[in-house]
Design a protein around this motif. Structure first.
Motif, PDB file in Angstrom:
ATOM      1  N   TYR A 105      66.489  12.551  80.204  1.00 24.96           N
ATOM      2  CA  TYR A 105      66.721  13.862  79.604  1.00 24.96           C
ATOM      3  C   TYR A 105      68.175  14.302  79.781  1.00 24.96           C
ATOM      4  CZ  TYR A 105      66.255  18.743  78.449  1.00 24.96           C
ATOM      5  OH  TYR A 105      66.430  19.969  77.862  1.00 24.96           O
TER       6      TYR A 105
ATOM      7  N   ARG C  94      62.788  21.050  82.368  1.00 20.33           N
ATOM      8  CA  ARG C  94      62.190  21.695  81.199  1.00 20.33           C
ATOM      9  C   ARG C  94      60.930  22.436  81.627  1.00 20.33           C
ATOM     10  NH1 ARG C  94      64.584  22.538  76.594  1.00 20.33           N
ATOM     11  NH2 ARG C  94      63.034  21.672  75.195  1.00 20.33           N
ATOM     12  N   HIS C  95      60.157  22.899  80.684  1.00 19.38           N
ATOM     13  CA  HIS C  95      59.105  23.858  80.953  1.00 19.38           C
ATOM     14  C   HIS C  95      58.034  23.374  81.927  1.00 19.38           C
ATOM     15  CE1 HIS C  95      60.953  24.097  77.025  1.00 19.38           C
ATOM     16  NE2 HIS C  95      60.700  25.387  76.969  1.00 19.38           N
ATOM     17  N   PHE C  99      56.925  17.340  83.386  1.00 19.34           N
ATOM     18  CA  PHE C  99      57.765  16.618  82.420  1.00 19.34           C
ATOM     19  C   PHE C  99      58.997  16.016  83.089  1.00 19.34           C
ATOM     20  CE2 PHE C  99      61.240  16.575  79.242  1.00 19.34           C
ATOM     21  CZ  PHE C  99      60.715  15.630  78.389  1.00 19.34           C
TER      22      PHE C  99
ATOM     23  N   ASP D 132      54.882  19.582  73.464  1.00 18.18           N
ATOM     24  CA  ASP D 132      55.494  18.308  73.867  1.00 18.18           C
ATOM     25  C   ASP D 132      56.604  17.892  72.903  1.00 18.18           C
ATOM     26  OD1 ASP D 132      54.106  18.073  76.188  1.00 18.18           O
ATOM     27  OD2 ASP D 132      52.764  16.484  75.534  1.00 18.18           O
ATOM     28  N   HIS D 134      58.573  20.159  71.345  1.00 17.37           N
ATOM     29  CA  HIS D 134      59.656  21.095  71.675  1.00 17.37           C
ATOM     30  C   HIS D 134      60.382  20.655  72.948  1.00 17.37           C
ATOM     31  CE1 HIS D 134      61.836  24.790  72.231  1.00 17.37           C
ATOM     32  NE2 HIS D 134      61.173  25.104  73.315  1.00 17.37           N
ATOM     33  N   ILE D 135      59.623  20.272  73.951  1.00 14.32           N
ATOM     34  CA  ILE D 135      60.199  19.808  75.232  1.00 14.32           C
ATOM     35  C   ILE D 135      61.113  18.601  75.005  1.00 14.32           C
ATOM     36  CG2 ILE D 135      59.274  18.172  76.923  1.00 14.32           C
ATOM     37  CD1 ILE D 135      57.836  20.288  78.322  1.00 14.32           C
ATOM     38  N   ARG D 136      60.775  17.781  74.011  1.00 17.26           N
ATOM     39  CA  ARG D 136      61.568  16.586  73.674  1.00 17.26           C
ATOM     40  C   ARG D 136      62.604  16.867  72.583  1.00 17.26           C
ATOM     41  NH1 ARG D 136      56.737  15.455  75.492  1.00 17.26           N
ATOM     42  NH2 ARG D 136      56.351  13.569  76.737  1.00 17.26           N
ATOM     43  N   HIS D 137      62.786  18.133  72.231  1.00 18.85           N
ATOM     44  CA  HIS D 137      63.807  18.546  71.272  1.00 18.85           C
ATOM     45  C   HIS D 137      63.556  18.098  69.838  1.00 18.85           C
ATOM     46  CE1 HIS D 137      66.330  20.384  74.305  1.00 18.85           C
ATOM     47  NE2 HIS D 137      66.163  19.327  75.066  1.00 18.85           N
TER      48      HIS D 137
END
Lengths: 178, 178, 178, 178
Positions: A105, C94-95, C99, D132, D134-137
């Motif tokens: 990330y 992240r959230h 994750f 998931d 959104h977390i990974r863009h």
């Protein structure tokens, strides 16, 4: 255009673990080379990322790890390659720098797609990290005089595996940021 | 008590990829050994899990992969070790059997904590899968005559790495389910 | 037998981010409840794990985060629920608490299979973490007076989602470790 | 430039699971809308990716899943939205389309950075998959008339969560590829 980071694996270390005796002679030859490489990377503004095992210490953080290592009997192996105020940190719990860490990330966030892997142990964490980088499509460069081994023959095989099967470039440190 | 699965890596194969020429002689010696091992595992009710690369074919599934391999020029290397109605399947996109696959979830669901790794390539997918199994605390056994290599010297180094650094047991196939 | 940990999400906080104004009234009511819960958990030797966002600060560590929060204008919301010497730490980027963090590894290592989720924000990180815990087969308990929200109606929907779709137990804090 | 894929979640279904009775009326209204959307996406060459639960069936593959669904009592809910020869497939074992699946790898390989999420269930798999993503863009669009729910009030809250907290665009299907 490719953006490169210098990765320093498991060099914040008290050298009290199993196999340390076999590892230390190799680390002793690597430290001055890595110190030079670090200086050149910093001079050029290359991001430097320390990825270090937490050695099961879920209470402590990288500041405490560093203090402990600098207070230990082999501070001479840590002092020359220690982080400065610009260094980034990722703690890992297991061998690979990617396994259940936010490294992937972090790299993607910063647009980094090429990793110069240095540190220890060539035929273990460095090999595993090269594989996990390759699987995730990061380019890998390994300066072979800036990685330390326990077993010379396995380290040599590991370097050939990285070159042949993981697309890694194997270089001498002086070829980088020369 | 430990529960074991037999894992068969990348044996559903048309052998048309790069390096196939170097690989095939080793596969030819492995196939009859693996066929015997498979039979003994099935006789004892050991779960058999095929983990196979999808070779970038996101349209096809394992049934089509098998058909293609059995219609190809080296069906003789696939027929003796092909899945039966009880076999389980996991498709992988990259080298390791664990990377972005549900294998870890499947194993945990079924209470499996020990993997017998067979298939190809010893110094690549088998090595990487042994590492990823070890990192996740699965026990690993590698029957060294049931894994196929491209380069004999790297395969030998890979087996030593698995034994020394990943806690794997290296065995002869006849020692398993004897 | 089930082993439980108390998870404290994103409470090491300077409260200077977007939406802090909407969040703070809820945090003010949660802090004393959480402080009591923390004390009861510590009295019984329940492991307490702080999982906190690093807010993009790859240079700092949890010690520095805590210092900053305790030096900030809302130290009164941090002081009563701050970590002690036995607390464990996991940084997240992240959230979700899972994750790309080692939390799952840490929990499995320590034999923990049941999580009491507290902290902020009910309809965001707490909801996402409950989902990721459920997907990984951890049992989840949410003491609804120990989680803070931004929007009361979404928080209420989030609690119903956790209860109905993620198998979570929704409780009052005084029901835990009473 | 952004590249979009249409994602179809859990529509290859025999509708024999728990809560199917509550779900079916919503699916009945969604299927014709989704069929139109699918046609427009195919006309424009938008990649269509089916991500479907394997329902614990580690023996079968997506071809068999489809046959079963088309042989079942609610084939009318499957036939209009079934895959064609260009469709891509990813099997999932748990709720989110990303959890231990190769979807993230597939999307990155194909340069896809924007997902139109359709299918079932709005307040469960669709919500979790939006998170998931959104977390990974990945950017997320949800056509609200092409997702099916079990509980209307939770679905409405889920759509607000996606819009407010996950940066998702909530649209009507006719606004897409119009």
């Amino acid at each position: 255009m490719s953006k490169t980071a210098l990765i320093i694996i498991d060099m914040i270390n008290t050298y009290e673990h199993k196999d340390a005796d076999l590892l230390i002679p190799s680390v002793e030859s690597v430290v001055p080379v890595m110190a030079d490489l670090l200086r050149r990377a910093r001079d050029r503004g290359v991001p430097v990322i320390y990825v270090n095992d937490n050695f099961g210490e879920w209470r402590s953080h990288h500041g405490e790890q560093l203090e402990q290592a600098l207070a230990g009997p082999r501070a001479d192996l840590v002092e020359p390659v220690k982080p400065d105020g610009d260094s980034l940190f990722v703690l890992k719990a297991r061998h690979s720098i990617f396994f259940e860490t936010p490294l992937s990330y972090l790299l993607t966030e910063q647009g980094i797609d090429r990793l110069v892997l240095t540190g220890q142990v060539t035929e273990q964490c460095v090999l595993y990290s090269a594989l996990d980088a390759h699987i995730r499509h990061f380019d890998v460069v390994v300066p072979k005089d800036a990685v330390a081994h326990i077993h010379a023959d396995l380290a040599e095989a590991a370097l050939r595996m990285m070159e042949r099967n993981m697309g890694a470039l194997i270089r001498e440190s002086h070829q980088l940021w020369a």
